[in-house]
Design an enzyme around this catalytic site. Structure first.
Site, mmCIF file in Angstrom:
data_model
loop_
_atom_site.group_PDB
_atom_site.id
_atom_site.type_symbol
_atom_site.label_atom_id
_atom_site.label_comp_id
_atom_site.label_asym_id
_atom_site.label_seq_id
_atom_site.Cartn_x
_atom_site.Cartn_y
_atom_site.Cartn_z
ATOM 1 N N GLY A 224 0.837 -1.202 0.000
ATOM 2 C CA GLY A 224 0.000 0.000 0.000
ATOM 3 C C GLY A 224 0.863 1.239 0.000
ATOM 4 C CB SER A 225 -0.021 4.743 0.550
ATOM 5 O OG SER A 225 -0.604 4.651 1.830
ATOM 6 C CB THR A 228 -1.129 3.019 4.975
ATOM 7 O OG1 THR A 228 -1.973 3.995 4.380
ATOM 8 C CG2 THR A 228 -1.966 2.137 5.881
ATOM 9 N N GLY A 229 2.043 2.496 5.318
ATOM 10 C CA GLY A 229 3.148 1.590 5.665
ATOM 11 C C GLY A 229 3.896 2.061 6.912
ATOM 12 C CD GLU A 246 7.250 -5.451 -1.974
ATOM 13 O OE1 GLU A 246 7.651 -4.395 -2.514
ATOM 14 O OE2 GLU A 246 7.921 -6.497 -1.946
ATOM 15 C CB CYS A 280 3.481 -0.250 -6.721
ATOM 16 S SG CYS A 280 3.764 -1.912 -7.334
HETATM 17 P P1 NAD Z 1 -3.386 2.399 1.277
HETATM 18 O O1 NAD Z 1 -2.118 2.537 2.031
HETATM 19 O O2 NAD Z 1 -4.396 3.478 1.364
HETATM 20 O O3 NAD Z 1 -4.154 1.072 1.726
HETATM 21 C C1 NAD Z 1 -3.516 -0.190 1.697
HETATM 22 C C2 NAD Z 1 -4.183 -1.111 2.701
HETATM 23 O O4 NAD Z 1 -3.950 -0.631 4.029
HETATM 24 C C3 NAD Z 1 -5.711 -1.215 2.558
HETATM 25 O O5 NAD Z 1 -6.089 -2.562 2.746
HETATM 26 C C4 NAD Z 1 -6.202 -0.357 3.697
HETATM 27 O O6 NAD Z 1 -7.499 -0.744 4.117
HETATM 28 C C5 NAD Z 1 -5.172 -0.652 4.765
HETATM 29 N N1 NAD Z 1 -5.093 0.329 5.869
HETATM 30 C C6 NAD Z 1 -5.668 1.545 5.964
HETATM 31 N N2 NAD Z 1 -5.293 2.143 7.128
HETATM 32 C C7 NAD Z 1 -4.472 1.272 7.756
HETATM 33 C C8 NAD Z 1 -3.747 1.321 8.979
HETATM 34 N N3 NAD Z 1 -3.794 2.385 9.805
HETATM 35 N N4 NAD Z 1 -2.980 0.255 9.321
HETATM 36 C C9 NAD Z 1 -2.899 -0.821 8.506
HETATM 37 N N5 NAD Z 1 -3.560 -0.919 7.323
HETATM 38 C C10 NAD Z 1 -4.344 0.122 6.959
HETATM 39 O O7 NAD Z 1 -2.956 2.106 -0.236
HETATM 40 P P2 NAD Z 1 -3.901 1.969 -1.521
HETATM 41 O O8 NAD Z 1 -4.406 3.330 -1.872
HETATM 42 O O9 NAD Z 1 -4.860 0.858 -1.343
HETATM 43 O O10 NAD Z 1 -2.840 1.497 -2.640
HETATM 44 C C11 NAD Z 1 -2.106 2.394 -3.395
HETATM 45 C C12 NAD Z 1 -0.684 2.486 -2.893
HETATM 46 O O11 NAD Z 1 -0.120 1.189 -2.816
HETATM 47 C C13 NAD Z 1 0.203 3.261 -3.825
HETATM 48 O O12 NAD Z 1 1.058 4.109 -3.074
HETATM 49 C C14 NAD Z 1 1.023 2.186 -4.513
HETATM 50 O O13 NAD Z 1 2.255 2.628 -5.020
HETATM 51 C C15 NAD Z 1 1.166 1.181 -3.430
HETATM 52 N N6 NAD Z 1 1.462 -0.147 -3.966
HETATM 53 C C16 NAD Z 1 2.709 -0.674 -3.800
HETATM 54 C C17 NAD Z 1 3.021 -1.905 -4.349
HETATM 55 C C18 NAD Z 1 4.398 -2.500 -4.197
HETATM 56 O O14 NAD Z 1 4.562 -3.683 -4.472
HETATM 57 N N7 NAD Z 1 5.401 -1.759 -3.774
HETATM 58 C C19 NAD Z 1 2.064 -2.605 -5.075
HETATM 59 C C20 NAD Z 1 0.793 -2.042 -5.232
HETATM 60 C C21 NAD Z 1 0.500 -0.810 -4.667
#
Ligand code: NAD
Length: 468
Positions: A224-225, A228-229, A246, A280
């Site tokens: 994810g982002s 959030t990571g 990731e 990503c």
């Molecule tokens: P996001 O960070 O908004 O959400 C990702 C996940 O985290 C979701 O399931 C969400 O419900 C969960 N989440 C929300 N709040 C949380 C918290 N406080 N603690 C733990 N989990 C929580 O990301 P998104 O908008 O779903 O995805 C887009 C992002 O993901 C982009 O930045 C993209 O570059 C990245 N991404 C990275 C990869 C990689 O392999 N590096 C692959 C795909 C997407």
């Protein structure tokens, strides 16, 4: 429209509270997802802990077969999963869309079956024998994004299961349904409790945050982002969880002076616009040498102009809408700001609903927000450079380090530039290609750890060294 369930201990479980999952192309409700409570998470973790006591003791052959059976299940239900994925995520059925994603998920599952981590003998002599064993960790919590939800769930779940762990997976509220269905299918071939699903809307319930804190979860694999990571990392510190993160990227492409613009236009376009830019490791900023700048801008715009954009359920569509309003607003904000300074080659104005046409904005400088921020949508900034050292410096001048690419007729020269880019994957004359036997991960703020291959599988294990 139907109700979707969590799967806990092999059984469908519904929640008193539910939320709508919308089709981004039409705004219609695709289905109702369960809004899990903390109690549901506790049940799922408890089921996974019980299942771990037996699953961690199964033979390699049993786990290999389980991965193969999951791959076969995905294959049997490929069209059903693809249709559901298109309706909730927006991506077209064809091209690099839902059918491609489900096919990739099946292939990745099958490849994971073939991976293994045999005992390594570090020493075997008169002083004794020293062996390195890789043991499953326990319950793995998988948190996935909305862009490639099924493929990424498979990337998380399969290596965990292959190496003897059990799993609780939580998809994104923006595209959870295909993952909930995927876990149901997995449970047709797995013992109860080995893979469980939970789901939350992130407004009234945030199960991802609860998973990161949960003492029964040993490891979080999160895609994810970056923001959030960071929260996951902070929350997980208390229980010293293992982490694979990731995170986001802001991949640069560098076009060297010797290219044929027409020959690279297609590769540049798909490097940037795969999944409507919602990838990503898509190319998110393009640095082009001044000697070929006009030619590359023109060739890219010509290629992009011909791409059919429409609802993903229409077989002719090649790109669909943006998945959600939050992402749409971000793309629009960055494009609006970029239009003040740059030159719009194509697109730039939003379409109906969540549709946003492929947008190319040239003549931007390195510090424009469309260049420095991750747009994660169908808008590519193009920056002119005159000295390749400047281009390398600007490409590396980012907290992100997921991927990068170099474009040239001279592969050896391109490899030299590529080796100086600060990123986990780097491509020559293409961008974003991944494969199940090549480790994939980010450097700098793009994450920690890798997925895929033996290196990725090892991240789901603890090392135990045995001296005898
Ligand atoms: P996001 O960070 O908004 O959400 C990702 C996940 O985290 C979701 O399931 C969400 O419900 C969960 N989440 C929300 N709040 C949380 C918290 N406080 N603690 C733990 N989990 C929580 O990301 P998104 O908008 O779903 O995805 C887009 C992002 O993901 C982009 O930045 C993209 O570059 C990245 N991404 C990275 C990869 C990689 O392999 N590096 C692959 C795909 C997407």
């Amino acid at each position: 429209m139907s109700d979707f369930s969590m799967t806990i201990n092999g059984q469908p479980v519904s929640a008193a509270d539910q939320f709508d999952v919308k089709n981004p192309a039409t705004g219609d409700t695709v289905g109702l997802a369960p809004n899990s409570s903390k109690d549901h998470l506790d049940l799922a973790v408890a089921a996974a802990q019980v299942a771990f006591t037996t699953w961690s003791q199964t033979s390699d052959a049993v786990r290999v077969q389980a991965c193969q059976d999951i791959a076969a299940k995905i294959g049997e239900h490929a069209e059903e999963l693809a249709q559901l994925l298109t309706r909730e995520q927006g991506k077209p059925l064809n091209g690099i869309g839902s059918r491609f994603e489900i096919g990739g998920a099946q292939a990745w599952a099958a490849h994971t079956a073939s991976l293994s981590l045999p005992v390594k003998v570090l020493q075997d002599n008169e002083q004794g024998r020293v062996e390195l064993h890789r043991k499953p960790m326990g319950v793995v919590g998988s948190i996935t994004p909305w862009n490639w939800p099924v493929m990424i769930a498979v990337w998380h779940i399969l290596p965990a299961v292959r190496s003897g762990n059990t799993v609780v997976v939580k998809p994104s509220p923006y595209a959870p349904l295909s993952t909930l269905r995927l876990v149901e299918l997995m449970n047709q071939v797995l013992p109860p409790g080995v893979v469980n699903s939970v789901c939350s809307d992130d407004r009234t319930s945030n199960i991802g945050a609860a998973m990161s804190a949960h003492p029964g979860i040993r490891k979080i694999v999160f895609t994810g982002s970056i923001n959030t990571g960071k929260k996951v990392m902070a929350t997980a510190a208390d229980t010293v969880k293992r982490l694979t993160l990731e995170l986001g990227g802001n991949d640069a492409g560098i076009v060297l002076p010797d290219v044929d613009p027409k020959a690279i236009a297609e590769g540049l376009f798909w490097g940037a616009f795969i999944n409507n830019g919602q990838t990503c490791a898509a190319m998110k900023r393009l640095y082009v040498h001044e000697s070929v700048y006009d030619g590359v801008c023109a060739a890219l715009a010509d290629y992009a102009r011909a791409i059919p954009v429409g609802p993903g359920t229409e077989e002719a569509s090649v790109l669909g809408p943006i998945n959600n309003r939050m992402q749409f607003d971000k793309v629009q904000r960055l494009v609006d700001a970029a239009k003040q300074k740059g030159r719009v080659l194509l697109g730039g104005e939003p379409g109906e609903g969540l549709f946003f046409p492929p947008t190319l904005i040239a003549d931007l400088s390195h510090d424009d927000p469309l260049v420095t921020e991750e747009q994660f949508g169908p808008a590519l900034p193009i920056i002119k450079y005159s000295n390749v050292e400047d281009a390398i410096r600007q490409a590396n001048d980012s907290p992100n380090g997921l991927g990068g690419s170099v474009w040239s007729r001279d592969v050896e020269k391109a490899r030299q530039v590529a080796s100086r880019m600060e990123c986990g994957s780097v491509w020559i004359n293409k961008h974003g290609a991944i494969q199940p036997n090549a480790p994939f991960g980010g450097v700098k703020s793009s994450g920690c750890g890798v997925e895929f291959g033996e290196e990725g599988l090892a991240e789901y294990t603890d090392i135990q060294v045995m001296f005898s």
